[in-house]
Write a protein that holds these residues in place. Structure first.
Motif, PDB file in Angstrom:
ATOM      1  N   CYS A 469       0.852  -1.192   0.000  1.00  9.69           N
ATOM      2  CA  CYS A 469       0.000   0.000   0.000  1.00  9.69           C
ATOM      3  C   CYS A 469       0.881   1.232   0.000  1.00  9.69           C
ATOM      4  N   GLU A 470       0.225   2.369  -0.046  1.00  3.56           N
ATOM      5  CA  GLU A 470       0.945   3.628   0.009  1.00  3.56           C
ATOM      6  C   GLU A 470       1.472   3.858   1.434  1.00  3.56           C
ATOM      7  N   THR A 471       2.383   4.814   1.552  1.00  6.47           N
ATOM      8  CA  THR A 471       2.955   5.118   2.870  1.00  6.47           C
ATOM      9  C   THR A 471       1.867   5.641   3.805  1.00  6.47           C
ATOM     10  N   LEU A 472       1.797   5.043   4.992  1.00 12.32           N
ATOM     11  CA  LEU A 472       0.796   5.425   5.986  1.00 12.32           C
ATOM     12  C   LEU A 472       1.488   5.934   7.249  1.00 12.32           C
ATOM     13  N   SER A 473       0.883   6.921   7.862  1.00 16.02           N
ATOM     14  CA  SER A 473       1.400   7.407   9.146  1.00 16.02           C
ATOM     15  C   SER A 473       0.854   6.514  10.276  1.00 16.02           C
ATOM     16  N   LYS A 474       1.439   6.690  11.446  1.00 21.26           N
ATOM     17  CA  LYS A 474       1.000   5.897  12.595  1.00 21.26           C
ATOM     18  C   LYS A 474      -0.451   6.205  12.940  1.00 21.26           C
ATOM     19  N   GLU A 475      -0.849   7.465  12.828  1.00 17.33           N
ATOM     20  CA  GLU A 475      -2.231   7.844  13.124  1.00 17.33           C
ATOM     21  C   GLU A 475      -3.195   7.209  12.139  1.00 17.33           C
ATOM     22  N   GLU A 476      -2.810   7.163  10.861  1.00 19.29           N
ATOM     23  CA  GLU A 476      -3.682   6.559   9.864  1.00 19.29           C
ATOM     24  C   GLU A 476      -3.868   5.066  10.115  1.00 19.29           C
ATOM     25  N   VAL A 477      -2.810   4.407  10.558  1.00 17.33           N
ATOM     26  CA  VAL A 477      -2.917   2.972  10.836  1.00 17.33           C
ATOM     27  C   VAL A 477      -3.852   2.728  12.021  1.00 17.33           C
ATOM     28  N   THR A 478      -3.696   3.524  13.079  1.00 19.70           N
ATOM     29  CA  THR A 478      -4.520   3.308  14.277  1.00 19.70           C
ATOM     30  C   THR A 478      -5.980   3.678  14.045  1.00 19.70           C
ATOM     31  N   ARG A 479      -6.265   4.499  13.043  1.00 24.74           N
ATOM     32  CA  ARG A 479      -7.643   4.940  12.812  1.00 24.74           C
ATOM     33  C   ARG A 479      -8.348   4.158  11.715  1.00 24.74           C
ATOM     34  N   LEU A 480      -7.729   3.095  11.208  1.00 26.93           N
ATOM     35  CA  LEU A 480      -8.343   2.337  10.122  1.00 26.93           C
ATOM     36  C   LEU A 480      -9.688   1.739  10.505  1.00 26.93           C
ATOM     37  N   PHE A 481      -9.879   1.417  11.791  1.00 23.56           N
ATOM     38  CA  PHE A 481     -11.130   0.805  12.210  1.00 23.56           C
ATOM     39  C   PHE A 481     -12.147   1.825  12.708  1.00 23.56           C
ATOM     40  N   ASP A 482     -11.803   3.131  12.659  1.00 26.00           N
ATOM     41  CA  ASP A 482     -12.764   4.160  13.050  1.00 26.00           C
ATOM     42  C   ASP A 482     -13.835   4.289  11.984  1.00 26.00           C
ATOM     43  N   ARG A 483     -15.055   4.541  12.435  1.00 22.64           N
ATOM     44  CA  ARG A 483     -16.156   4.680  11.482  1.00 22.64           C
ATOM     45  C   ARG A 483     -15.989   5.955  10.651  1.00 22.64           C
ATOM     46  N   PHE A 484     -16.319   5.836   9.387  1.00 21.05           N
ATOM     47  CA  PHE A 484     -16.279   6.945   8.421  1.00 21.05           C
ATOM     48  C   PHE A 484     -14.872   7.468   8.172  1.00 21.05           C
ATOM     49  N   TYR A 485     -13.848   6.673   8.586  1.00 23.85           N
ATOM     50  CA  TYR A 485     -12.483   7.114   8.307  1.00 23.85           C
ATOM     51  C   TYR A 485     -11.996   6.467   7.028  1.00 23.85           C
ATOM     52  N   ARG A 486     -11.422   7.294   6.163  1.00 24.80           N
ATOM     53  CA  ARG A 486     -10.826   6.797   4.917  1.00 24.80           C
ATOM     54  C   ARG A 486      -9.446   7.390   4.773  1.00 24.80           C
ATOM     55  N   VAL A 487      -8.503   6.503   4.340  1.00 22.71           N
ATOM     56  CA  VAL A 487      -7.144   6.989   4.097  1.00 22.71           C
ATOM     57  C   VAL A 487      -7.155   8.045   3.014  1.00 22.71           C
ATOM     58  N   ASP A 488      -8.045   7.887   2.052  1.00 23.80           N
ATOM     59  CA  ASP A 488      -8.207   8.880   0.991  1.00 23.80           C
ATOM     60  C   ASP A 488      -9.019  10.040   1.538  1.00 23.80           C
ATOM     61  N   THR A 489      -8.326  11.016   2.105  1.00 23.83           N
ATOM     62  CA  THR A 489      -9.021  12.127   2.764  1.00 23.83           C
ATOM     63  C   THR A 489      -9.811  12.984   1.790  1.00 23.83           C
ATOM     64  N   SER A 490      -9.439  12.941   0.530  1.00 22.87           N
ATOM     65  CA  SER A 490     -10.187  13.719  -0.466  1.00 22.87           C
ATOM     66  C   SER A 490     -11.504  13.073  -0.815  1.00 22.87           C
ATOM     67  N   ARG A 491     -11.679  11.758  -0.401  1.00 21.20           N
ATOM     68  CA  ARG A 491     -12.890  11.004  -0.647  1.00 21.20           C
ATOM     69  C   ARG A 491     -13.269  11.036  -2.119  1.00 21.20           C
ATOM     70  N   SER A 492     -12.240  10.766  -2.956  1.00 18.25           N
ATOM     71  CA  SER A 492     -12.464  10.761  -4.415  1.00 18.25           C
ATOM     72  C   SER A 492     -13.314   9.575  -4.803  1.00 18.25           C
ATOM     73  N   SER A 493     -13.947   9.648  -5.922  1.00 13.50           N
ATOM     74  CA  SER A 493     -14.901   8.638  -6.371  1.00 13.50           C
ATOM     75  C   SER A 493     -14.224   7.374  -6.838  1.00 13.50           C
ATOM     76  N   ASN A 494     -12.924   7.435  -7.211  1.00 11.95           N
ATOM     77  CA  ASN A 494     -12.265   6.228  -7.695  1.00 11.95           C
ATOM     78  C   ASN A 494     -12.042   5.218  -6.580  1.00 11.95           C
ATOM     79  N   LYS A 495     -12.150   5.625  -5.303  1.00  8.69           N
ATOM     80  CA  LYS A 495     -12.091   4.704  -4.173  1.00  8.69           C
ATOM     81  C   LYS A 495     -13.353   4.927  -3.359  1.00  8.69           C
TER      82      LYS A 495
END
Length: 536
Positions: A469-495
């Motif tokens: 995968c792409e480079t992830l920060s520690k905060e992004e890894v710990t928040r993967l199971f949070d509701r409505f959280y997406r690594v793609d912060t722009s929430r683009s339509s391709n993902k």
């Protein structure tokens, strides 16, 4: 060997001493008891040491010896009168040899003729001499004897108090016997040391066959006694020493209590980052530790609440964005159809297909929202069945293989050949595993492989899915199971997605009493699911 045996008692004593010291350090009750005992010992020593400096000498007169002399003389006199009445041979005159005048008058005194109206008596002395005298002369001699020896006055009265015989110097002719008997009962206890008391003794006697009273009285001889009295000053010093010593010993503990009180006030004001210094290992130290733990937990709870508020704000923003985007597309294409802004039937069908696809996406998002709310807050009743978990994963990979090919990734698996029968809810477990695999496809760096492994442990089954995968920060890894959280912060339509997939998966796994966690290292992310194992 012998040296070791000699050292063993020392070691055991040291160990016992350490335990005792630790017991004192961890118990404030024992510390207070020891402090109290120590203060009593110190104050007692101070009082004893100060006593010699505050001694007062009190001069008093002791009449004990004089009173005893008067009592003995009076009793001897009573004994002599009794002896005179019973047997004259037992009566011995002691002062005849010492008094020349008495010798000349009574020694070998010729007896008068028999017709004399007096009773004559012959009384021997201690040297074989005989004194001839009348009964009245003998009585007068006997009551004068204490006067000559110990300066004791004596007199004899009849029952009415009339004086019959008396020593020289006594002028009384009538005595109040009741007053004299009352005086005889008085004690010298409590008399002032400068007072010269008179001791009176009254004894009944028989003379000439009639009842009489012998009264002996005199000022008793005294001896000077010096009494040492300490006074109250040493006791006051002892009490003051106790108070001062106890204050100094407990000052540190009181300061610690004050610091705890100030710390509580600071925490009560909202400063949850404030920490109380833990100065001891006793109950006060434990109290400070618990208060610090309470402040830490409250701080974390408030932080979680803030995070929840932040997630709620993100929810509103993300849901608004995720709902508005397909809805805007649907409304746009439907408006084109309504306004007949299409060239031919093919373009019309294309518009309708796009609007339908967007409505399907909108429906899927709404269903995810509903399912997450139901799983996370309301709970569901699982309909568990025995299913082959490895077969379920193979089937899901086959179904998702076209999507993986479109994203230029491939599945590779290391699954056991034997059936892994698990007691699970098939529908919920399929959804959880599908979310994991779909998430791996969506965020894998193409081209790449998605490795799926299953390991059978003694009491559980472990499923791991790893992908680049792409480079992830520690905060992004710990928040993967949070509701409505997406690594793609722009929430683009391709993902596409609302960021609920892994949150729903976590809820389903926890409903099955399992656990899920994620590890990230060197642009490789691995998601691991552990489920309790039940064999068929």
């Amino acid at each position: 060997m012998s040296n070791k045996k000699q050292f063993l008692p020392l070691l055991s004593n040291d160990n016992y001493l350490n335990k005792l010291v630790n017991l004192v350090r961890t118990s404030i009750r024992i510390q207070v008891i020891l402090a109290f005992v120590f203060c009593i010992l110190v104050s007692t020593l101070v009082g004893l040491a100060a006593s010699p400096f505050f001694v007062n000498q009190d001069r008093r007169l002791d009449f004990t010896e004089g009173v005893v002399t008067i009592d003995e003389s009076a009793r001897d006199l009573v004994k002599e009168f009794n002896q005179m009445n019973q047997d004259l041979n037992g009566l011995v005159i002691q002062l005849g040899d010492e008094d020349p005048a008495f010798k000349r008058k009574f020694l070998n005194r010729p007896l008068p003729s028999l017709n004399e109206n007096q009773e004559w008596l012959s009384v021997p002395n201690g040297s074989g001499m005989v004194y001839n005298l009348t009964r009245n002369e003998l009585i007068q001699y006997l009551i004068n004897e204490p006067k000559q020896q110990n300066n004791i006055n004596a007199l004899i009265t009849d029952p009415e108090g009339k004086v019959q015989y008396k020593t020289k110097g006594v002028t009384n002719s009538q005595i109040n016997l009741e007053d004299e008997m009352a005086n005889a009962q008085k004690s010298l206890v409590g008399k002032d040391h400068n007072e010269q008391p008179t001791v009176t003794r009254v004894y009944p006697i028989t003379l000439n066959g009639e009842k009489h009273y012998l009264i002996a009285y005199s000022v008793p001889k005294s001896t000077t006694v010096y009494m040492k009295e300490t006074g109250v000053t040493p006791y006051i010093l002892g009490v003051l020493t106790f108070i001062l010593c106890f204050y100094l010993i407990t000052k540190r503990k009181m300061k610690e209590i004050e610091e705890i009180a100030l710390g509580l006030m600071e925490i009560a004001k909202g400063n949850l980052n404030y920490r109380i210094r833990e100065k001891s290992k006793d109950e006060l130290g434990s109290l400070a530790t618990n208060i610090n733990y309470m402040a830490s937990e409250l701080n974390e709870m408030i932080e979680r609440q803030r995070q929840a508020e932040k997630l709620k704000d993100e929810l509103i923003t993300n849901v608004s964005h995720d709902l508005r985007t397909p809805l805007t597309s649907i409304m746009g294409y439907l408006r084109l159809v309504k306004d007949h802004q299409y060239k031919n039937q093919n373009q019309l069908d294309e518009y309708v297909d796009i609007a339908y696809g967007k409505s399907e996406q909108l429906k899927e998002l709404i269903e995810d929202l509903f399912d997450f709310t139901r799983l996370a807050y309301e709970g569901v009743q699982l309909k568990k069945e025995k299913v082959s978990l490895n077969q379920m994963i193979r089937q899901l990979m086959d179904e998702l293989d076209p999507i993986a090919n479109d994203n230029q990734v491939k599945f590779s698996n290391d699954l056991p050949k034997e059936q892994m029968m698990m007691l699970v809810d098939p529908n919920q477990m399929v959804r959880a595993l599908e979310n994991v695999l779909t998430n791996a496809i969506k965020y894998s760096t193409p081209p790449g492989n998605i490795d799926v492994k299953m390991i059978k442990n003694k009491q559980s089954v472990q499923i791991s899915v790893s992908n680049p995968c792409e480079t992830l920060s520690k905060e992004e890894v710990t928040r993967l199971f949070d509701r409505f959280y997406r690594v793609d912060t722009s929430r683009s339509s391709n993902k596409s997605g609302a960021g609920l997939g892994l949150a729903i998966t976590k809820s389903i796994i926890e409903l099955h009493h399992g656990s899920i966690h994620v590890d990230y290292k060197n642009q490789m992310i691995e998601l691991t699911i552990v489920l309790p194992f039940h064999e068929e």
